[in-house]
Scaffold this active site. Structure first.
Site, PDB file in Angstrom:
ATOM      1  N   ASP A   8       0.878  -1.166   0.000  1.00 18.27           N
ATOM      2  CA  ASP A   8       0.000   0.000   0.000  1.00 18.27           C
ATOM      3  C   ASP A   8       0.920   1.222   0.000  1.00 18.27           C
ATOM      4  O   ASP A   8       2.121   1.104   0.263  1.00 18.27           O
ATOM      5  CB  ASP A   8      -0.897  -0.029   1.238  1.00 18.27           C
ATOM      6  CG  ASP A   8      -1.805   1.184   1.328  1.00 18.27           C
ATOM      7  OD1 ASP A   8      -2.346   1.593   0.291  1.00 18.27           O
ATOM      8  OD2 ASP A   8      -1.962   1.737   2.436  1.00 18.27           O
ATOM      9  N   LEU A   9       0.385   2.382  -0.278  1.00 18.19           N
ATOM     10  CA  LEU A   9       1.202   3.594  -0.342  1.00 18.19           C
ATOM     11  C   LEU A   9       1.082   4.451   0.912  1.00 18.19           C
ATOM     12  O   LEU A   9       2.027   4.592   1.685  1.00 18.19           O
ATOM     13  CB  LEU A   9       0.823   4.402  -1.587  1.00 18.19           C
ATOM     14  CG  LEU A   9       1.579   5.709  -1.817  1.00 18.19           C
ATOM     15  CD1 LEU A   9       3.077   5.459  -1.948  1.00 18.19           C
ATOM     16  CD2 LEU A   9       1.046   6.417  -3.062  1.00 18.19           C
ATOM     17  N   ASP A  10      -0.102   5.003   1.139  1.00 18.60           N
ATOM     18  CA  ASP A  10      -0.314   5.895   2.275  1.00 18.60           C
ATOM     19  C   ASP A  10      -0.194   5.121   3.591  1.00 18.60           C
ATOM     20  O   ASP A  10      -0.909   4.148   3.815  1.00 18.60           O
ATOM     21  CB  ASP A  10      -1.698   6.545   2.202  1.00 18.60           C
ATOM     22  CG  ASP A  10      -1.828   7.449   0.990  1.00 18.60           C
ATOM     23  OD1 ASP A  10      -0.793   7.920   0.496  1.00 18.60           O
ATOM     24  OD2 ASP A  10      -2.956   7.676   0.541  1.00 18.60           O
ATOM     25  N   THR A  16       0.894  10.330   3.647  1.00 18.03           N
ATOM     26  CA  THR A  16       0.143  11.421   3.014  1.00 18.03           C
ATOM     27  C   THR A  16      -1.258  11.532   3.616  1.00 18.03           C
ATOM     28  O   THR A  16      -2.060  12.332   3.155  1.00 18.03           O
ATOM     29  CB  THR A  16       0.034  11.214   1.490  1.00 18.03           C
ATOM     30  OG1 THR A  16      -0.625   9.971   1.236  1.00 18.03           O
ATOM     31  CG2 THR A  16       1.402  11.200   0.842  1.00 18.03           C
ATOM     32  N   LYS A  44      -9.390   5.851   5.628  1.00 18.28           N
ATOM     33  CA  LYS A  44      -8.084   5.286   5.283  1.00 18.28           C
ATOM     34  C   LYS A  44      -8.227   4.023   4.444  1.00 18.28           C
ATOM     35  O   LYS A  44      -9.008   3.129   4.778  1.00 18.28           O
ATOM     36  CB  LYS A  44      -7.284   4.970   6.554  1.00 18.28           C
ATOM     37  CG  LYS A  44      -6.750   6.209   7.254  1.00 18.28           C
ATOM     38  CD  LYS A  44      -5.836   5.853   8.401  1.00 18.28           C
ATOM     39  CE  LYS A  44      -5.208   7.090   9.022  1.00 18.28           C
ATOM     40  NZ  LYS A  44      -4.304   6.738  10.142  1.00 18.28           N
ATOM     41  N   SER A 115      -2.472   0.614  -4.338  1.00 14.70           N
ATOM     42  CA  SER A 115      -3.050   1.746  -3.616  1.00 14.70           C
ATOM     43  C   SER A 115      -4.293   2.255  -4.320  1.00 14.70           C
ATOM     44  O   SER A 115      -4.358   2.265  -5.550  1.00 14.70           O
ATOM     45  CB  SER A 115      -2.024   2.882  -3.525  1.00 14.70           C
ATOM     46  OG  SER A 115      -2.610   4.069  -3.033  1.00 14.70           O
ATOM     47  N   ALA A 116      -5.257   2.702  -3.531  1.00 16.44           N
ATOM     48  CA  ALA A 116      -6.467   3.306  -4.096  1.00 16.44           C
ATOM     49  C   ALA A 116      -6.168   4.690  -4.660  1.00 16.44           C
ATOM     50  O   ALA A 116      -6.990   5.264  -5.373  1.00 16.44           O
ATOM     51  CB  ALA A 116      -7.552   3.400  -3.024  1.00 16.44           C
ATOM     52  N   LYS A 146     -10.920  -1.696  -1.800  1.00 15.67           N
ATOM     53  CA  LYS A 146     -10.643  -2.400  -0.559  1.00 15.67           C
ATOM     54  C   LYS A 146     -11.849  -2.254   0.372  1.00 15.67           C
ATOM     55  O   LYS A 146     -12.486  -1.209   0.370  1.00 15.67           O
ATOM     56  CB  LYS A 146      -9.391  -1.813   0.114  1.00 15.67           C
ATOM     57  CG  LYS A 146      -8.136  -1.868  -0.757  1.00 15.67           C
ATOM     58  CD  LYS A 146      -6.978  -1.125  -0.112  1.00 15.67           C
ATOM     59  CE  LYS A 146      -5.772  -1.069  -1.026  1.00 15.67           C
ATOM     60  NZ  LYS A 146      -4.648  -0.324  -0.428  1.00 15.67           N
ATOM     61  N   GLU A 170       0.347  -3.372   4.627  1.00 14.68           N
ATOM     62  CA  GLU A 170      -0.793  -2.458   4.779  1.00 14.68           C
ATOM     63  C   GLU A 170      -0.810  -1.810   6.156  1.00 14.68           C
ATOM     64  O   GLU A 170      -0.367  -2.412   7.140  1.00 14.68           O
ATOM     65  CB  GLU A 170      -2.113  -3.219   4.600  1.00 14.68           C
ATOM     66  CG  GLU A 170      -2.731  -3.108   3.229  1.00 14.68           C
ATOM     67  CD  GLU A 170      -3.398  -1.772   2.967  1.00 14.68           C
ATOM     68  OE1 GLU A 170      -3.405  -0.910   3.870  1.00 14.68           O
ATOM     69  OE2 GLU A 170      -3.908  -1.583   1.853  1.00 14.68           O
ATOM     70  N   ASP A 171      -1.361  -0.597   6.220  1.00 16.72           N
ATOM     71  CA  ASP A 171      -1.535   0.058   7.517  1.00 16.72           C
ATOM     72  C   ASP A 171      -3.005   0.246   7.862  1.00 16.72           C
ATOM     73  O   ASP A 171      -3.319   0.718   8.958  1.00 16.72           O
ATOM     74  CB  ASP A 171      -0.843   1.427   7.525  1.00 16.72           C
ATOM     75  CG  ASP A 171      -1.624   2.470   6.739  1.00 16.72           C
ATOM     76  OD1 ASP A 171      -1.861   3.572   7.266  1.00 16.72           O
ATOM     77  OD2 ASP A 171      -2.031   2.175   5.593  1.00 16.72           O
TER      78      ASP A 171
END
Length: 216
Positions: A8-10, A16, A44, A115-116, A146, A170-171
């Protein structure tokens, strides 16, 4: 033996989330809906339009806008968000990310972004890690967001592997649920809210034993 990494990104590569919050908060003010930090936790890991729908329900305004007006609101939020991202630099990588990606590269482990965020390529270039990723899932190609596992299945496919051959990072709980739903090994990156169902959890990626992870 695990062969690929899916991130995942964020909240995993960079944080971000604060910029998303500011952009949604300001949009909420314009339409008379209070978006505070506590409510922001519900946004999120989900897509821009899904986030907007949740905000409208939160403010009891879900029936007040046409589909076209919703698209315009989402676009306005994104424009503001991208403006906030202009000052992003490699210093905004989360602790341990650069070293972990370099270790993966040294082992020739291909990496993908799931990532979304439609801004993922832009963000990765600002962070100067775009070249570290072999694939980035385009959210526009997906039918479900997701916690549906589609994005993680797609990421594994882009790397040429099955989900079972990959490790997902993932967070957010929604993303973690998606990882587990497709049979991928799940690493939860703790950034605030507790995570449930991860195969292991860490606060930063350098806490991981790469050899143990590849043999998980």
């Amino acid at each position: 033996m695990k062969k690929g990494f899916v991130f995942d990104l964020d909240g995993v590569i960079t944080d971000t989330a604060k910029f998303h919050f500011l952009a949604w908060r300001d949009l909420g003010k314009e339409i008379g809906i209070d978006v505070d930090l506590k409510f922001n936790e519900q946004l999120k890991g989900i897509s821009r339009m899904d986030s907007l729908e949740r905000i409208l329900v939160h403010g009891k305004r879900q029936n007040d806008f046409t589909p076209e007006e919703k698209e315009a609101l989402a676009a306005k939020k994104n424009t503001h968000y991208v403006e906030l991202l202009q000052d992003l630099t490699p210093a905004d990588l989360l602790p341990g990310v650069k070293d972990f990606l370099e270790a993966a590269k040294a082992r020739q482990i291909p990496c993908a972004i799931a990532s979304a965020s439609k801004n993922a390529p832009f963000i990765l270039k600002k962070l100067e890690v775009f070249e570290r990723f072999d694939a980035i899932v385009d959210p526009a190609t997906l039918h479900k967001g997701k916690p549906d596992p589609e994005i993680f299945v797609k990421a594994a496919e882009l790397l040429g592997f099955t989900p079972e051959e990959c490790v997902g990072f993932e967070d957010a709980q929604a993303g973690l649920d998606g990882i587990k739903a497709c049979g991928m090994y799940a690493v939860g990156v703790l950034s605030g809210e507790p995570l449930h169902g991860a195969d292991q959890t860490v606060h930063k990626l350098t806490e991981l034993d790469l050899d143990a992870l590849l043999n998980a």
